[in-house]
Design a protein around this motif. Sequence first.
Motif, PDB file in Angstrom:
ATOM      1  N   UNK A  62     -11.720  55.572 -54.333  1.00  9.48           N
ATOM      2  CA  UNK A  62     -11.397  56.871 -53.736  1.00  9.48           C
ATOM      3  C   UNK A  62     -11.206  56.765 -52.230  1.00  9.48           C
ATOM      4  N   UNK A  63     -12.027  55.937 -51.577  1.00 12.70           N
ATOM      5  CA  UNK A  63     -11.873  55.726 -50.133  1.00 12.70           C
ATOM      6  C   UNK A  63     -10.658  54.846 -49.824  1.00 12.70           C
ATOM      7  N   UNK A  64     -10.402  53.875 -50.711  1.00 21.65           N
ATOM      8  CA  UNK A  64      -9.267  52.971 -50.501  1.00 21.65           C
ATOM      9  C   UNK A  64      -7.947  53.741 -50.536  1.00 21.65           C
ATOM     10  N   UNK A  65      -7.879  54.802 -51.340  1.00 16.58           N
ATOM     11  CA  UNK A  65      -6.635  55.589 -51.459  1.00 16.58           C
ATOM     12  C   UNK A  65      -6.155  56.113 -50.113  1.00 16.58           C
ATOM     13  N   UNK A  66      -7.080  56.330 -49.200  1.00 11.37           N
ATOM     14  CA  UNK A  66      -6.696  56.838 -47.879  1.00 11.37           C
ATOM     15  C   UNK A  66      -5.906  55.820 -47.066  1.00 11.37           C
ATOM     16  N   UNK A  67      -5.942  54.559 -47.515  1.00 12.35           N
ATOM     17  CA  UNK A  67      -5.246  53.478 -46.787  1.00 12.35           C
ATOM     18  C   UNK A  67      -4.283  52.766 -47.731  1.00 12.35           C
ATOM     19  N   UNK A 105      -1.063  52.674 -47.883  1.00 12.04           N
ATOM     20  CA  UNK A 105       0.086  51.985 -47.266  1.00 12.04           C
ATOM     21  C   UNK A 105      -0.343  50.603 -46.774  1.00 12.04           C
ATOM     22  N   UNK A 106      -1.493  50.549 -46.097  1.00 15.00           N
ATOM     23  CA  UNK A 106      -2.010  49.247 -45.638  1.00 15.00           C
ATOM     24  C   UNK A 106      -2.340  48.346 -46.827  1.00 15.00           C
ATOM     25  N   UNK A 107      -2.854  48.953 -47.923  1.00 16.89           N
ATOM     26  CA  UNK A 107      -3.153  48.164 -49.115  1.00 16.89           C
ATOM     27  C   UNK A 107      -1.879  47.555 -49.693  1.00 16.89           C
ATOM     28  N   UNK A 108      -0.818  48.350 -49.763  1.00 15.97           N
ATOM     29  CA  UNK A 108       0.462  47.844 -50.281  1.00 15.97           C
ATOM     30  C   UNK A 108       0.970  46.718 -49.400  1.00 15.97           C
ATOM     31  N   UNK A 121      -0.844  44.733 -47.565  1.00 15.91           N
ATOM     32  CA  UNK A 121      -1.711  43.576 -47.787  1.00 15.91           C
ATOM     33  C   UNK A 121      -1.314  42.824 -49.056  1.00 15.91           C
ATOM     34  N   UNK A 122      -1.007  43.573 -50.126  1.00 17.56           N
ATOM     35  CA  UNK A 122      -0.614  42.931 -51.390  1.00 17.56           C
ATOM     36  C   UNK A 122       0.718  42.200 -51.233  1.00 17.56           C
ATOM     37  N   UNK A 123       1.668  42.821 -50.515  1.00 20.46           N
ATOM     38  CA  UNK A 123       2.972  42.170 -50.287  1.00 20.46           C
ATOM     39  C   UNK A 123       2.787  40.870 -49.504  1.00 20.46           C
ATOM     40  N   UNK A 124       1.959  40.931 -48.458  1.00 18.54           N
ATOM     41  CA  UNK A 124       1.734  39.718 -47.650  1.00 18.54           C
ATOM     42  C   UNK A 124       0.949  38.667 -48.432  1.00 18.54           C
ATOM     43  N   UNK A 125       0.059  39.105 -49.341  1.00 23.19           N
ATOM     44  CA  UNK A 125      -0.655  38.147 -50.194  1.00 23.19           C
ATOM     45  C   UNK A 125       0.342  37.421 -51.097  1.00 23.19           C
ATOM     46  N   UNK A 126       1.279  38.184 -51.655  1.00 20.50           N
ATOM     47  CA  UNK A 126       2.305  37.567 -52.511  1.00 20.50           C
ATOM     48  C   UNK A 126       3.178  36.603 -51.707  1.00 20.50           C
ATOM     49  N   UNK A 127       3.551  37.019 -50.476  1.00 21.67           N
ATOM     50  CA  UNK A 127       4.389  36.153 -49.631  1.00 21.67           C
ATOM     51  C   UNK A 127       3.642  34.868 -49.260  1.00 21.67           C
ATOM     52  N   UNK A 178      -4.808  43.009 -41.379  1.00 23.83           N
ATOM     53  CA  UNK A 178      -4.683  44.266 -42.131  1.00 23.83           C
ATOM     54  C   UNK A 178      -5.935  44.512 -42.967  1.00 23.83           C
ATOM     55  N   UNK A 179      -6.435  43.446 -43.632  1.00 26.74           N
ATOM     56  CA  UNK A 179      -7.630  43.584 -44.470  1.00 26.74           C
ATOM     57  C   UNK A 179      -8.853  43.995 -43.641  1.00 26.74           C
ATOM     58  N   UNK A 180      -8.971  43.405 -42.449  1.00 26.47           N
ATOM     59  CA  UNK A 180     -10.074  43.792 -41.557  1.00 26.47           C
ATOM     60  C   UNK A 180      -9.989  45.284 -41.213  1.00 26.47           C
ATOM     61  N   UNK A 181      -8.781  45.723 -40.923  1.00 25.00           N
ATOM     62  CA  UNK A 181      -8.589  47.126 -40.561  1.00 25.00           C
ATOM     63  C   UNK A 181      -8.964  48.055 -41.722  1.00 25.00           C
ATOM     64  N   UNK A 182      -8.513  47.701 -42.924  1.00 26.08           N
ATOM     65  CA  UNK A 182      -8.839  48.519 -44.103  1.00 26.08           C
ATOM     66  C   UNK A 182     -10.346  48.564 -44.310  1.00 26.08           C
ATOM     67  N   UNK A 183     -10.976  47.384 -44.304  1.00 28.32           N
ATOM     68  CA  UNK A 183     -12.415  47.284 -44.593  1.00 28.32           C
ATOM     69  C   UNK A 183     -13.243  48.101 -43.632  1.00 28.32           C
ATOM     70  N   UNK A 184     -13.052  47.873 -42.340  1.00 23.74           N
ATOM     71  CA  UNK A 184     -13.944  48.506 -41.370  1.00 23.74           C
ATOM     72  C   UNK A 184     -13.625  49.984 -41.159  1.00 23.74           C
ATOM     73  N   UNK A 185     -12.414  50.398 -41.505  1.00 22.76           N
ATOM     74  CA  UNK A 185     -12.127  51.833 -41.486  1.00 22.76           C
ATOM     75  C   UNK A 185     -12.787  52.528 -42.678  1.00 22.76           C
ATOM     76  N   UNK A 186     -12.803  51.857 -43.829  1.00 21.99           N
ATOM     77  CA  UNK A 186     -13.476  52.421 -45.003  1.00 21.99           C
ATOM     78  C   UNK A 186     -14.972  52.548 -44.741  1.00 21.99           C
ATOM     79  N   UNK A 187     -15.567  51.476 -44.201  1.00 23.06           N
ATOM     80  CA  UNK A 187     -17.008  51.504 -43.899  1.00 23.06           C
ATOM     81  C   UNK A 187     -17.304  52.556 -42.832  1.00 23.06           C
TER      82      UNK A 187
END
Length: 590
Positions: free
Chosen positions: A19-24, A26-29, A31-37, A91-100
């Motif tokens: 539920x908290x991740x949903x707020x981010x 765009x950043x999650x998408x 992150x997944x694209x860059x993980x695939x790349x 990007x992952x750092x930004x997502x994580x620490x904004x969620x926390x």
Amino acid sequence: MSEKKTQGVQKAALKKVFGYIKNYRILMLLSIIMAAATVICSLYVPILIGRAIDLIIDKGNVDFEGLSVLLPQIAIVAVAAALIQWLMNTVNNRITYHIVRDIRDEAFRKIEILPLSYVDSHPAGGIVNRVIADADQFADGLLMGFTQLFTGVVTILGTLLFMLTINWKIALVVVVLTPLSLFIAKFIAGRTYKMFRLQSETRGEQTAFIDEMIGNQKVVQAFSHESEALEKFDEINDRLADCSLQATFYSSITNPATRFVNSMVYAGVAAAGAVACIATAGTVNPFTVGQLSCFLSYANQYTKPFNEISGVVTELQNALACASRLFELIEEQPQIPDAENAAVLENVKGSVSLENVDFSYTPERELIKNLSLNVKPGQRIAIVGPTGCGKTTIINLLMRFYDVNSGAVKVEGEDIRDVTRNSLRISYGMVLQETWLKSGTVRDNITMGKPDATDEEVIAAAKASHAHSFIKRLPDGYNTIIGEDGGSLSQGQKQLLCIARVMLCLPPMLILDEATSSIDTRTELKIQEAFARMMKGRTSFIVAHRLSTIREADVILVMKDGHIIEQGRHEELLELNGFYANLYNSQFAV
């Protein structure tokens, strides 16, 4: 906690995290694209290396022209993979620490609206541990999940696809052995959650105990309680060490167990690949040494994420255990909110009434029963009685720190449950026996209730409370920084600042709960004079154990076991020769 209930708590916590991740999203998408790349680049490198190996045919038979083309390509792809991975981690750092940050913010907001009954019944250190330590543990697990989980899953799928295109028969060896690694990881992960939750709870208990001991170290030393405190701490510390060792033991098994399975996979691929090289040598479509090298690299890359994912799963058990404790706090029932049509108290004169009030902190222990009281504007009401009779409880009800079980408390004829808490509480000036000062300047503490006060008003309030003389002696006067809870100030000096804080605001009603208990007798006489001036024309409730301080009260309420058993002026109560007279005479008996 049963296995089924544990899984339910885990799923609920995971659902809330999403539920908290949903707020981010765009950043999650991103992150997944860059993980695939990153994975595509990483998987393309072994293909180029395999081609380069095949160009080294024999001694003196090397295709240097072909190598000169492949080597720069390898370098470019490797650098691109590193750069994309760095961006993905950012990007992952930004997502994580904004969620926390969001969860911590919500937890602290909930603390601010929790009923005092919750705060009174839970150790402060335990609450602090949830907001600080548990949030940090959750952040560590979440960051590892973002950093390694996505990349690991994409790597597994990508390498499997590449291996199937190279040689599907050898790829089947990898696929057949993979479930064993997943089974081991799931088996161990199911046991680590309970261990990590117990570890988190015990760590909270330890934090609460340390906070309690440090806050009361003078009392501990005064009563030579050091050995008992150490014994209690050692007991909690030993329990924390035991559950931490068990959690760490189970979590540390995961990596070597999956590594063993992965080594079997690697050996199986090497054996099957070597046989394929020999069997297809000289055929139209041989399985070359370069392809075997590429396949072995893929097999290694394929199995490596299982090690990482198993570690991530273990760390996520800890993170979810901590998150569930945080969510428990966030989901606590808040205090009853102000009514939608709650009125704002205005032009308060000081008329207060308690009508047939019943109240108890716990249902099984009755405290106040059918209490009624009418206070006229400007009256000084003193409340006296033995310890535990309900004096401070009446203050809690007047301020609506607690709601009555039945009956009503009214101000200006309005039930306080029908008015806003803010307008009610700013109508009272409150000085308690227990002082509280925040970190900041002396001026900041005095102006807490009136931030826009001028320097002249602050000094006037300090002089009225007899705090001005000691404030002038401080290094920077009113701009002196004092630490948490007053720092090095004496208890009496801290109480004078609390009195100055109220004198600056001068609301229409006052509550003085043992307000001069920490002040010397000479200063107390001066403060009483200041209080007399301050209370003139203001409704005042005075809780006092020293009966000499309430002789001038308009009405003295004598309480016992939650009931008002006597009331009247000082002289009238002495003439009754009842409970009050006995209390008064016992304080001045020779």
